[in-house]
Design a protein around this motif. Structure first.
Motif, mmCIF file in Angstrom:
data_model
loop_
_atom_site.group_PDB
_atom_site.id
_atom_site.type_symbol
_atom_site.label_atom_id
_atom_site.label_comp_id
_atom_site.label_asym_id
_atom_site.label_seq_id
_atom_site.Cartn_x
_atom_site.Cartn_y
_atom_site.Cartn_z
ATOM 1 N N VAL A 1 30.678 32.392 36.050
ATOM 2 C CA VAL A 1 31.723 33.104 36.798
ATOM 3 C C VAL A 1 31.351 34.556 37.050
ATOM 4 O O VAL A 1 31.595 35.103 38.127
ATOM 5 N N PHE A 2 30.732 35.160 36.042
ATOM 6 C CA PHE A 2 30.454 36.596 36.151
ATOM 7 C C PHE A 2 29.455 36.903 37.269
ATOM 8 O O PHE A 2 29.518 37.944 37.902
ATOM 9 N N GLU A 3 28.514 35.956 37.503
ATOM 10 C CA GLU A 3 27.552 36.125 38.591
ATOM 11 C C GLU A 3 28.207 35.789 39.928
ATOM 12 O O GLU A 3 27.980 36.456 40.929
ATOM 13 N N ALA A 4 29.047 34.747 39.898
ATOM 14 C CA ALA A 4 29.534 34.168 41.153
ATOM 15 C C ALA A 4 30.706 34.951 41.751
ATOM 16 O O ALA A 4 30.841 35.028 42.966
ATOM 17 N N THR A 5 31.565 35.491 40.923
ATOM 18 C CA THR A 5 32.790 36.122 41.418
ATOM 19 C C THR A 5 32.830 37.578 40.996
ATOM 20 O O THR A 5 32.836 37.870 39.806
ATOM 21 N N PRO A 6 32.861 38.494 41.951
ATOM 22 C CA PRO A 6 32.960 39.895 41.547
ATOM 23 C C PRO A 6 34.341 40.181 40.955
ATOM 24 O O PRO A 6 35.330 39.626 41.443
ATOM 25 N N SER A 7 34.412 40.980 39.914
ATOM 26 C CA SER A 7 35.735 41.297 39.381
ATOM 27 C C SER A 7 36.393 42.324 40.290
ATOM 28 O O SER A 7 35.728 43.171 40.882
ATOM 29 N N GLN A 8 37.703 42.201 40.426
ATOM 30 C CA GLN A 8 38.447 43.048 41.359
ATOM 31 C C GLN A 8 39.448 43.893 40.588
ATOM 32 O O GLN A 8 40.575 43.456 40.369
ATOM 33 N N PRO A 9 39.058 45.083 40.178
ATOM 34 C CA PRO A 9 39.980 45.922 39.411
ATOM 35 C C PRO A 9 41.240 46.217 40.217
ATOM 36 O O PRO A 9 41.188 46.394 41.432
ATOM 37 N N LEU A 10 42.390 46.241 39.517
ATOM 38 C CA LEU A 10 43.667 46.482 40.191
ATOM 39 C C LEU A 10 44.017 47.958 40.122
ATOM 40 O O LEU A 10 43.777 48.606 39.097
ATOM 41 N N ALA A 11 44.601 48.472 41.206
ATOM 42 C CA ALA A 11 45.097 49.848 41.156
ATOM 43 C C ALA A 11 46.544 49.789 40.693
ATOM 44 O O ALA A 11 47.340 49.021 41.232
ATOM 45 N N LEU A 12 46.885 50.542 39.658
ATOM 46 C CA LEU A 12 48.260 50.525 39.157
ATOM 47 C C LEU A 12 49.060 51.637 39.827
ATOM 48 O O LEU A 12 48.558 52.741 40.019
ATOM 49 N N PRO A 13 50.326 51.346 40.186
ATOM 50 C CA PRO A 13 51.163 52.408 40.769
ATOM 51 C C PRO A 13 51.455 53.502 39.735
ATOM 52 O O PRO A 13 51.311 53.252 38.533
#
Ligand code: HEC
Ligand code: HEC
Length: 465
Positions: free
Chosen positions: A130-142
């Protein structure tokens, strides 16, 4: 210091050597380049007993825990700062290792050097594609509204978004959809009891809760609410509201009943309970006669208060249980005392009974009979079957919204149980609690021993010291 350096795996010693020579930046020293052999060695030494040698969550100790140690090969992670369905960041994994997952059996790893923890992060990532295949998408918090948050809006969102259907109206994990949930790993999973802040694995602050709401708890059936809450800023009101449901636990090693001059309370509604001191006891599962761990319990803690006069002590016990059942075994509770003339608190309760262990004095109540009795018990079956009741005890129980309240009154010296506990006088007594939950018939839980301090205030000449 020197011995610590020599215990570093070879690759790490090499890296720190480079730092000393000034050949690499400080940041790289904190986060060393992946060294698979070092990661593997640390994993085998510290993680495999729970997560299994290959990472599939089947270590020798795995079965005794709830939730089970994670199958790390699936690459599904619960505690992330990233969008649902994307892998955690390296920092998320590093944080999980630094802090552990409170309230679960995943320890923290503060005692390992940062370099070793980074090697473990690299190693975890190597276990799943998964770590190679899917980039992690950090969330912006309000931005955090701080003291300006709106509790009423938070409470309304809790209802509108259906949090209560799993977590219950008061957060006691008793929503109507709470039973029968299964996680991505095929294991039973229960909604968190939101009143138990100490058991939030991802942290109990409003910011931690907000992060869980935005990211979801992947694998556990708790979705992300990032899209469902509009405007997204309102998620903070919900996070603050959830934090406000937490009730502080009072982990004391003892219980000193309030001394009362007249009659003891005969109802859980008695206003004197509001002022009486409280002790929270953690419950854990037990091993059966074959030495195997039975299922971990649904009921994870019990809160205890007590009042006493010169004749008797009355205990007020409070615990969360999603439903009041009288199955087999019925919901029930035993206050366990050490019999006269024994040192009961030497008994290892989670393994009791074992060769040479003494009988225990139990004050047992269950939801089926709605009555309580006291007897000396040699084993669990004697307790549940009420096989040896020698005297009945005053009791009163109520159940509402996922919570039992039980009052149990026990005479001090005049116990009519031969060999029963002599309470009071000038000695400490030990007390423990066992709980049964009909909803989880394979589980059984017990607390540790605590001191029950029923020493009477001394009179007359004793003023000399
Ligand atoms: C005593 C048992 C035990 C040991 C030892 C242990 N773990 Fe865990 N670990 C658990 C349990 C139980 C969970 C699942 C907790 C949950 O689902 O809430 C878990 C979960 C995790 C997770 C998942 C976090 C997430 O966000 O989903 C990671 C990563 C992890 N462990 C890494 C490690 C590493 C690395 C080590 C060794 C340094 C280790 N664990 C040692 C019991 C253990
Ligand atoms: C479908 C059922 C379900 C719904 C709906 C749901 N949750 Fe959960 N929630 C869970 C489960 C299951 C867990 C425990 C996951 C675990 O043990 O790994 C959990 C855990 C949590 C936790 C604890 C996280 C931690 O760090 O341990 C919080 C906080 C939480 N939920 C808040 C909410 C809020 C607020 C809502 C509504 C917006 C909500 N949940 C809706 C099932 C649900």
């Amino acid at each position: 210091m020197t011995h610590r350096r020599t215990r570093l795996p070879r690759g790490l010693a090499w890296i720190s050597g480079l730092c000393l020579l000034g050949l690499t930046s400080a940041a790289a020293a904190e986060r060393p380049a992946p060294d698979p052999a070092a990661g593997r060695a640390a994993y085998d030494q510290y993680c495999a007993r729970c997560h299994g040698l290959t990472g599939s969550g089947d270590g020798v100790d795995a079965k005794r825990f709830y939730p089970r140690p994670r199958d790390l090969k699936l690459g599904v992670y619960k505690f992330r700062s990233t969008a649902s369905g994307t892998p955690p960041t390296d920092e998320d994994l590093f944080q999980t290792l630094a802090q552990g997952l409170p309230g679960s059996n995943m320890p923290d790893w503060q005692f390992l050097s940062e370099a070793t923890r980074w090697q473990l992060v690299h190693y975890l990532k190597s276990l799943s594609p998964v770590f190679e295949a899917t980039p992690s998408q950090p969330l912006a918090l309000p931005p955090d509204p701080g003291a300006g948050h709106d509790r009423a809006r938070g409470q309304a969102l809790y209802q509108e978004l259906g949090c209560a259907t799993c977590h219950g109206a008061q957060g006691r994990a008793n929503g109507r959809s709470a039973a029968g949930l299964v996680d991505d790993w095929g294991m039973k999973i229960r909604p968190a009891d939101l009143t138990q802040g100490w058991a939030y694995r991802g942290g109990a602050t409003p910011k931690d809760i907000l992060t869980r709401l935005m990211a979801g708890i992947d694998g556990a059936g708790m979705p992300s609410y990032a899209e469902a809450i509009t405007p997204v800023e309102d998620a903070w009101h919900l996070a603050y509201y959830v934090a406000s449901l937490q009730e502080p636990a009072r982990w004391h090693m003892g219980l000193k009943p309030a001394q009362i001059a007249g009659a003891l309370p005969s109802s859980v509604e008695d206003p004197r309970w509001r002022k009486a001191p409280m002790t929270t006891l953690r419950l854990r599962n037990v091993v059966d006669a074959t030495g195997a761990w039975v299922e971990p319990p649904t009921v994870r803690a019990v809160t205890l208060q007590a009042m006493a006069n010169r004749e008797a002590v009355v205990w007020h016990l409070i615990w969360h249980d999603p439903s009041p059942e009288s199955g087999s075994p019925p919901d029930g509770l035993a206050v366990v005392l050490q019999p006269a003339g024994t040192e009961g608190d030497n008994v290892t309760l989670h393994a009791w009974p074992y060769a040479g262990s003494p009988a225990l004095d139990v004050c047992y109540w269950n939801a089926q009979d709605q009555t309580a009795g006291e007897f000396l018990a040699k084993d669990i079956e004697t307790i549940r079957g009420r096989r040896a009741v020698q005297t009945s005890l005053l009791s009163q129980a109520t159940y509402a919204e996922g919570r039992w309240h039980l009052l149990l009154e026990r005479p001090l010296h005049a116990a009519q149980v031969s060999g029963g506990a002599l309470l009071g006088g000038q000695v400490f007594n030990a007390l423990a609690v066992m709980i049964w939950d009909a909803g989880e018939p394979g589980a059984q839980s017990v607390s540790a021993w605590i001191d029950l301090d029923l020493r009477q205030p001394s009179t007359g000449a004793a003023a000399s010291h």
